[in-house]
Design a protein around this motif. Sequence first.
Motif, PDB file in Angstrom:
ATOM      1  N   ILE A  80       0.718  -1.237   0.124  1.00 16.43           N
ATOM      2  CA  ILE A  80      -0.048   0.007  -0.069  1.00 16.43           C
ATOM      3  C   ILE A  80       1.060   1.279   0.145  1.00 16.43           C
ATOM      4  N   ILE A  81       1.994   1.357   0.834  1.00 19.78           N
ATOM      5  CA  ILE A  81       2.946   2.358   0.785  1.00 19.78           C
ATOM      6  C   ILE A  81       3.664   2.705  -0.472  1.00 19.78           C
ATOM      7  N   VAL A  82       3.947   1.572  -1.061  1.00 22.36           N
ATOM      8  CA  VAL A  82       4.611   1.630  -2.437  1.00 22.36           C
ATOM      9  C   VAL A  82       3.708   2.053  -3.266  1.00 22.36           C
ATOM     10  N   MET A  83       2.415   1.611  -3.372  1.00 18.54           N
ATOM     11  CA  MET A  83       1.457   2.333  -4.539  1.00 18.54           C
ATOM     12  C   MET A  83       1.102   3.499  -4.121  1.00 18.54           C
ATOM     13  N   SER A  84       1.142   3.945  -2.950  1.00 20.89           N
ATOM     14  CA  SER A  84       0.607   5.569  -2.573  1.00 20.89           C
ATOM     15  C   SER A  84       1.902   6.257  -3.142  1.00 20.89           C
ATOM     16  N   TYR A  85       3.015   5.966  -2.964  1.00 19.89           N
ATOM     17  CA  TYR A  85       4.276   6.966  -3.557  1.00 19.89           C
ATOM     18  C   TYR A  85       4.521   6.787  -4.848  1.00 19.89           C
ATOM     19  N   THR A  86       3.788   5.867  -5.512  1.00 23.76           N
ATOM     20  CA  THR A  86       3.952   5.694  -6.956  1.00 23.76           C
ATOM     21  C   THR A  86       3.068   6.901  -7.562  1.00 23.76           C
ATOM     22  N   TYR A  87       1.844   6.989  -6.847  1.00 25.76           N
ATOM     23  CA  TYR A  87       0.926   7.986  -7.397  1.00 25.76           C
ATOM     24  C   TYR A  87       1.366   9.426  -6.928  1.00 25.76           C
ATOM     25  N   ILE A  88       1.997   9.426  -5.822  1.00 25.26           N
ATOM     26  CA  ILE A  88       2.487  10.668  -5.293  1.00 25.26           C
ATOM     27  C   ILE A  88       3.579  11.398  -5.935  1.00 25.26           C
ATOM     28  N   VAL A  89       4.640  10.308  -6.356  1.00 23.90           N
ATOM     29  CA  VAL A  89       5.710  10.811  -7.321  1.00 23.90           C
ATOM     30  C   VAL A  89       5.174  11.245  -8.660  1.00 23.90           C
ATOM     31  N   SER A  90       4.389  10.576  -9.142  1.00 22.46           N
ATOM     32  CA  SER A  90       3.561  10.968 -10.323  1.00 22.46           C
ATOM     33  C   SER A  90       3.037  12.016 -10.494  1.00 22.46           C
ATOM     34  N   THR A  91       2.292  12.415  -9.524  1.00 25.39           N
ATOM     35  CA  THR A  91       1.666  13.756  -9.198  1.00 25.39           C
ATOM     36  C   THR A  91       2.620  14.841  -9.155  1.00 25.39           C
ATOM     37  N   ILE A  92       3.640  14.478  -8.315  1.00 20.45           N
ATOM     38  CA  ILE A  92       4.841  15.608  -8.134  1.00 20.45           C
ATOM     39  C   ILE A  92       5.306  15.931  -9.479  1.00 20.45           C
ATOM     40  N   LEU A  93       5.787  15.074 -10.210  1.00 19.84           N
ATOM     41  CA  LEU A  93       6.268  15.242 -11.395  1.00 19.84           C
ATOM     42  C   LEU A  93       5.531  16.030 -12.449  1.00 19.84           C
ATOM     43  N   LYS A  94       4.265  16.058 -12.139  1.00 23.15           N
ATOM     44  CA  LYS A  94       3.479  16.684 -13.180  1.00 23.15           C
ATOM     45  C   LYS A  94       3.066  18.288 -12.783  1.00 23.15           C
ATOM     46  N   ILE A  95       3.918  18.515 -11.610  1.00 21.36           N
ATOM     47  CA  ILE A  95       3.564  20.001 -11.042  1.00 21.36           C
ATOM     48  C   ILE A  95       4.643  20.836 -11.890  1.00 21.36           C
ATOM     49  N   GLN A  96       4.138  21.836 -12.467  1.00 17.37           N
ATOM     50  CA  GLN A  96       4.928  22.889 -13.436  1.00 17.37           C
ATOM     51  C   GLN A  96       6.103  23.527 -12.721  1.00 17.37           C
ATOM     52  N   SER A  97       5.816  24.111 -11.529  1.00 16.62           N
ATOM     53  CA  SER A  97       7.024  25.085 -10.897  1.00 16.62           C
ATOM     54  C   SER A  97       7.792  24.139 -10.221  1.00 16.62           C
ATOM     55  N   ASN A  98       9.097  24.452 -10.021  1.00 10.44           N
ATOM     56  CA  ASN A  98      10.129  23.824  -9.105  1.00 10.44           C
ATOM     57  C   ASN A  98       9.578  24.107  -7.701  1.00 10.44           C
ATOM     58  N   THR A  99       9.408  25.357  -7.380  1.00  8.78           N
ATOM     59  CA  THR A  99       8.781  25.464  -5.975  1.00  8.78           C
ATOM     60  C   THR A  99       7.771  24.665  -5.828  1.00  8.78           C
ATOM     61  N   GLY A 100       6.470  24.516  -6.520  1.00 12.73           N
ATOM     62  CA  GLY A 100       5.461  23.512  -6.092  1.00 12.73           C
ATOM     63  C   GLY A 100       6.057  22.123  -5.983  1.00 12.73           C
ATOM     64  N   ARG A 101       6.792  21.577  -6.709  1.00 14.49           N
ATOM     65  CA  ARG A 101       7.442  20.206  -6.643  1.00 14.49           C
ATOM     66  C   ARG A 101       7.925  20.058  -5.516  1.00 14.49           C
ATOM     67  N   HIS A 102       8.782  21.149  -4.887  1.00 15.98           N
ATOM     68  CA  HIS A 102       9.776  21.144  -3.712  1.00 15.98           C
ATOM     69  C   HIS A 102       8.980  21.087  -2.662  1.00 15.98           C
ATOM     70  N   LYS A 103       7.964  21.855  -2.569  1.00 21.16           N
ATOM     71  CA  LYS A 103       7.064  22.128  -1.654  1.00 21.16           C
ATOM     72  C   LYS A 103       6.090  20.939  -1.383  1.00 21.16           C
TER      73      LYS A 103
END
Length: 321
Positions: A216-239
Amino acid sequence: MSFPQGTLPNNITTIVLLGFPDVHSFNFLFFSLLIILYFGTIFGNLLIMSLYLMSKNLQSPMYFFITQLSLYDLLVTTDVVPTLLHTALYGELTVSLIYCILQFFFFVISESSECLLLSVMSYDRYLAICNPLRYNSIMNYKFCVTSVDIIWLVGFIVTLCYVFLINNLYFCGPHVIDHFFCDFEPIMQLSCSDTSIIHIHILILSFFFAMLPFIIIVMSYTYIVSTILKIQSNTGRHKAFSTCSSHLVVVSLFYGTILIVYMFPTKGQSLLLSKVLSLMYTVVTPLLNPIIYTLRNKDFKEALQKVKYVIKESIHNVFSV
């Protein structure tokens, strides 16, 4: 006269824990280091729990789960470290068979509950980053409290299953455990019963209450990383990444050592390596968890500063009267 398995009178009533016999020449140094780690763990986790109770800024689901993690860390530390300190100072410790099983009981409660809690915390981070509009409606107070209650209940039931299976074994010796606490495999080595069935049962339980949360943890972070990579700004990704990086580090430390110790064949490990790895999740990880969650966390830093200010003002008012 023949006895069915589980009704044979045990030949051993006391068990000798050897601890770390290889470091006898450094006993006092090893003991001193453990004392520092022990009190650091107690202080760090109690500080997190106290700050949560005293600060309104920390009244959120994420910090509520962090305080529960601190509670589990305190439980496993107070369960394991006192016997470790005794073996470090005196070389060995003699305990009763009942004490050994009770120590294992509290150890399993804390570790199995922590596995489940880490999966709930990963779901919390998944909602916060991947589905923020529904976060407050799902991750409300009732959900958080119910989740923790269920985790305690499931942890207790799992532990009872472990203890019930162990209680049906016949223990005939040797009465020596070459470890610093009563873990599953060392206890199994004391039994003259056929332990193949109990190993299968434990493997099934471990999958549902250790590996399934990990999936469950691995699946959650797979979605999390995928969502973070779609964020346009570097600031948004870092936050976005900073909100879950601490939890990811804690999961890696906890599951990394757990998987190595319990999922890989123990025959391929040296006893010293097995003990050192066990030290990681019983002593080191409970110490690092509060450090990881507080050092880079702005809310915890602000709460600590406010508490320090209140204490300083209170002391000043007392002495100025």
